[in-house]
Design an enzyme around this catalytic site. Structure first.
Site, PDB file in Angstrom:
ATOM      1  N   ASP A  82      12.875  40.159  15.776  1.00 34.69           N
ATOM      2  CA  ASP A  82      12.726  39.835  14.246  1.00 34.69           C
ATOM      3  C   ASP A  82      13.315  38.504  14.000  1.00 34.69           C
ATOM      4  O   ASP A  82      14.169  38.122  14.575  1.00 34.69           O
ATOM      5  CB  ASP A  82      13.037  41.066  13.507  1.00 34.69           C
ATOM      6  CG  ASP A  82      14.139  41.289  13.505  1.00 34.69           C
ATOM      7  OD1 ASP A  82      15.142  41.338  14.917  1.00 34.69           O
ATOM      8  OD2 ASP A  82      14.975  41.505  12.580  1.00 34.69           O
ATOM      9  N   GLU A  87      17.016  43.666  13.906  1.00 36.34           N
ATOM     10  CA  GLU A  87      18.548  43.256  13.900  1.00 36.34           C
ATOM     11  C   GLU A  87      18.706  42.734  12.832  1.00 36.34           C
ATOM     12  O   GLU A  87      19.978  42.773  12.073  1.00 36.34           O
ATOM     13  CB  GLU A  87      18.639  42.142  15.018  1.00 36.34           C
ATOM     14  CG  GLU A  87      20.045  42.015  15.320  1.00 36.34           C
ATOM     15  CD  GLU A  87      20.789  41.156  14.462  1.00 36.34           C
ATOM     16  OE1 GLU A  87      21.936  41.247  14.366  1.00 36.34           O
ATOM     17  OE2 GLU A  87      20.040  40.223  13.836  1.00 36.34           O
TER      18      GLU A  87
HETATM   19  N1  BES Z   1      22.487  36.078  15.927  1.00 34.02           N
HETATM   20  C1  BES Z   1      22.976  36.633  14.775  1.00 34.02           C
HETATM   21  C2  BES Z   1      24.330  36.738  14.742  1.00 34.02           C
HETATM   22  C3  BES Z   1      25.384  35.652  15.424  1.00 34.02           C
HETATM   23  C4  BES Z   1      24.871  34.214  15.072  1.00 34.02           C
HETATM   24  C5  BES Z   1      26.580  36.012  15.891  1.00 34.02           C
HETATM   25  C6  BES Z   1      25.791  33.172  15.425  1.00 34.02           C
HETATM   26  C7  BES Z   1      27.307  34.706  16.445  1.00 34.02           C
HETATM   27  C8  BES Z   1      26.926  33.638  16.364  1.00 34.02           C
HETATM   28  C9  BES Z   1      22.475  37.531  14.004  1.00 34.02           C
HETATM   29  O1  BES Z   1      20.915  37.856  14.328  1.00 34.02           O
HETATM   30  C10 BES Z   1      22.750  37.687  12.680  1.00 34.02           C
HETATM   31  O2  BES Z   1      22.369  37.126  11.758  1.00 34.02           O
HETATM   32  N2  BES Z   1      23.518  38.753  12.313  1.00 34.02           N
HETATM   33  C11 BES Z   1      23.589  39.150  10.648  1.00 34.02           C
HETATM   34  C12 BES Z   1      24.147  40.621  10.648  1.00 34.02           C
HETATM   35  C13 BES Z   1      22.949  41.363  10.323  1.00 34.02           C
HETATM   36  C14 BES Z   1      23.371  42.951   9.907  1.00 34.02           C
HETATM   37  C15 BES Z   1      21.949  40.979   9.205  1.00 34.02           C
HETATM   38  C16 BES Z   1      24.822  38.262  10.327  1.00 34.02           C
HETATM   39  O3  BES Z   1      25.551  37.915  11.232  1.00 34.02           O
HETATM   40  O4  BES Z   1      24.867  37.897   9.239  1.00 34.02           O
HETATM   41 MN    MN Z   2      20.545  37.061  16.019  1.00 38.80          MN
HETATM   42 MN    MN Z   3      20.352  36.411  12.354  1.00 36.12          MN
END
Ligand code: BES
Ligand code: MN
Ligand code: MN
Length: 453
Positions: free
Chosen positions: A88, A152
């Site tokens: 996603d 995710e």
């Molecule tokens: N892949 C990201 C997280 C990420 C990006 C970790 C770059 C380390 C470096 C993940 O898809 C993401 O965006 N996570 C969200 C949290 C989620 C609960 C919406 C975030 O970190 O905001």
């Molecule tokens: Mn991600």
């Molecule tokens: Mn992300």
């Protein structure tokens, strides 16, 4: 030379074209208008896994978007690795800021521009292609299980349920994830931590209806003003967060650990320049890497209220709103922080307004080990293909399911990401370097080779 080198060289174009096809599917999990596309994306991922050689490929229904599962179990004595990723993507808005449409992937200057190119389609698809490579060249050394989810970006809540209900099927030795970034291609790194998240929404209500700002203005508190003041008071003059009890459980690093972190190649001036800001900002007493890696934060994600349309409307609004998120570090807990935040806002609100605080999805922080066989395999794999030893870094982002891999499945995770912070994740013009894509596909088979040794 490794047996798989030729295979990868010969199939390069197809590897890239398949990713481009995947990027054409707008699998936006947050927006129900894309539900059919998100479903179609899951089917596509399942088909690609089957083609690559996976068995028992299944599109597992959940209360939300499906999870794609597949496995290749070849030898009971081999280590078993659970590869996690997400198909996603974040909404592409604001659309007008994209130079080419978000779901028409375009390659410019060696970068694939498309929503999801780096986060996470380009990254999890490297694993599918690395797996295909090992299958076709008879170089498999580990058993693999793939779990690619579709929620995710909306908090993975159904995946938590899936983990609890599929403990036996998911039994593995470790989890391998490519969904994080490296410092740069010249300075390869491995993230060894992720921050947690508590995401809140605040609604401030003043008068029981919108009012004429001339007739009533001056005698009634404006909820936007009140909210703005409350928000401004959340950081003190040292940019410490003022929410009562916020830092109580924060694990402080030792002087040695901080000295180690300070060795990370980093240039504040370059960082500021890239972002177009004159000067950086943050909690007093900490460096930029510490501020984004080992310290918790409170950020405004959105604020609205009153009139925001064309022209001017003189109104004293009844309501004002804000979305506020906090990034958490060990040993903060998202539910506890959400409760502290709620109490704080209820306490500081003047009696001229009513405040309602609600919590959205959250997630717990993690730190991953650097002394494990799996971390060492990732370290060695990167060193082999980059010609330079990777540096461990503490990542600022969140992947909430990683804490549950440990809690529910008892598994540690290796975060072997190949993105860059400058890939514009969640932003317009998200991109993934073609170089990084192929570098990942090249590196992953080494990980399995070294892990099995
Ligand atoms: N892949 C990201 C997280 C990420 C990006 C970790 C770059 C380390 C470096 C993940 O898809 C993401 O965006 N996570 C969200 C949290 C989620 C609960 C919406 C975030 O970190 O905001
Ligand atoms: Mn991600
Ligand atoms: Mn992300």
């Amino acid at each position: 030379m490794e047996a798989w080198k030729n295979y990868q060289e010969e199939n390069k174009d197809r590897f890239l074209n398949e990713l481009m096809d995947l990027l054409r599917i707008p699998s936006v999990s947050a927006d129900s208008r894309f539900n059919a596309d998100t479903e179609r994306c899951a089917e596509e991922v399942a088909a690609r896994l089957r083609e690559a050689g996976a068995d028992k490929v299944e599109i597992c229904k959940t209360a939300g978007h499906p999870i794609v599962y597949g496995e290749k179990i070849m030898n009971a004595t081999w280590p078993t690795v659970l590869v996690y990723g997400h198909y996603d993507v974040q909404p592409a808005d604001p659309l007008e800021l994209w130079h080419t449409p978000p779901f028409e992937p375009t390659i410019r200057d060696g970068k694939i521009y498309a929503r999801g190119s780096a986060d996470d389609k380009g990254q999890f698809y490297m694993h599918v292609k690395a797996f295909e490579t090992m299958m076709r060249t008879n170089t498999m050394t580990c058993n693999l299980k793939f779990m690619i989810e579709g929620e995710e970006e909306v908090g993975s809540s159904n995946l938590g349920t899936f983990l609890r209900e599929n403990k036996e099927r998911l039994k593995s030795d470790l989890v391998l994830v490519s969904d994080t970034s490296m410092l740069s291609m010249e300075n390869p790194s491995i993230e060894v931590g992720l921050r947690g998240l508590a995401y809140m929404e605040v609604e401030v209500t003043g008068p029981n209806r919108d009012l004429h700002s001339g007739v009533y203005g001056g005698a009634v508190a404006n909820p936007i003003t009140v909210l703005a003041k409350m928000i401004a008071s959340c950081h003190d003059e040292n940019n410490h967060i003022t929410v009562q009890g916020f830092y109580d459980k924060v694990v402080n690093l030792s002087a040695e650990e901080r000295a180690e972190m300070a060795k990370t190649p980093w240039d504040d001036a370059e960082y500021a320049k890239d972002l177009g800001v004159e000067s950086l900002w943050g909690e007093k007493g900490y460096s930029s890497i510490e501020r984004t890696g080992i310290r918790p934060t409170l950020e405004l994600n959105g604020i609205w209220g009153g009139y925001t349309g064309e022209g001017a409307k003189t109104v004293l609004p009844s309501k004002a709103f804000a979305k506020i998120s906090m990034r958490l570090v060990p040993n903060q807990n998202s539910d506890e922080i959400a409760a502290l935040f709620t109490k704080h806002f209820e306490t500081i609100a003047p009696n001229t307004v009513k405040v309602k605080v609600t919590a959205h999805h959250g997630g717990e922080p993690v730190v991953t080990p650097t002394d494990s066989k799996a971390y060492k395999a990732a370290h060695r794999a990167i060193e082999t293909t980059f010609g330079k030893a990777p540096i461990p870094t503490r990542g600022g982002g969140s992947i909430p399911i990683v804490a549950l891999f440990e809690e529910v499945l008892g598994l540690k995770t290796v975060l072997m990401g190949f993105g860059l912070d400058s890939d514009a994740l969640h932003s317009p013009n998200e991109h993934y370097h073609v170089f990084n894509y192929f570098k990942g596909i090249e590196t992953i088979p080494y990980f399995f080779k070294y892990l099995a040794e």
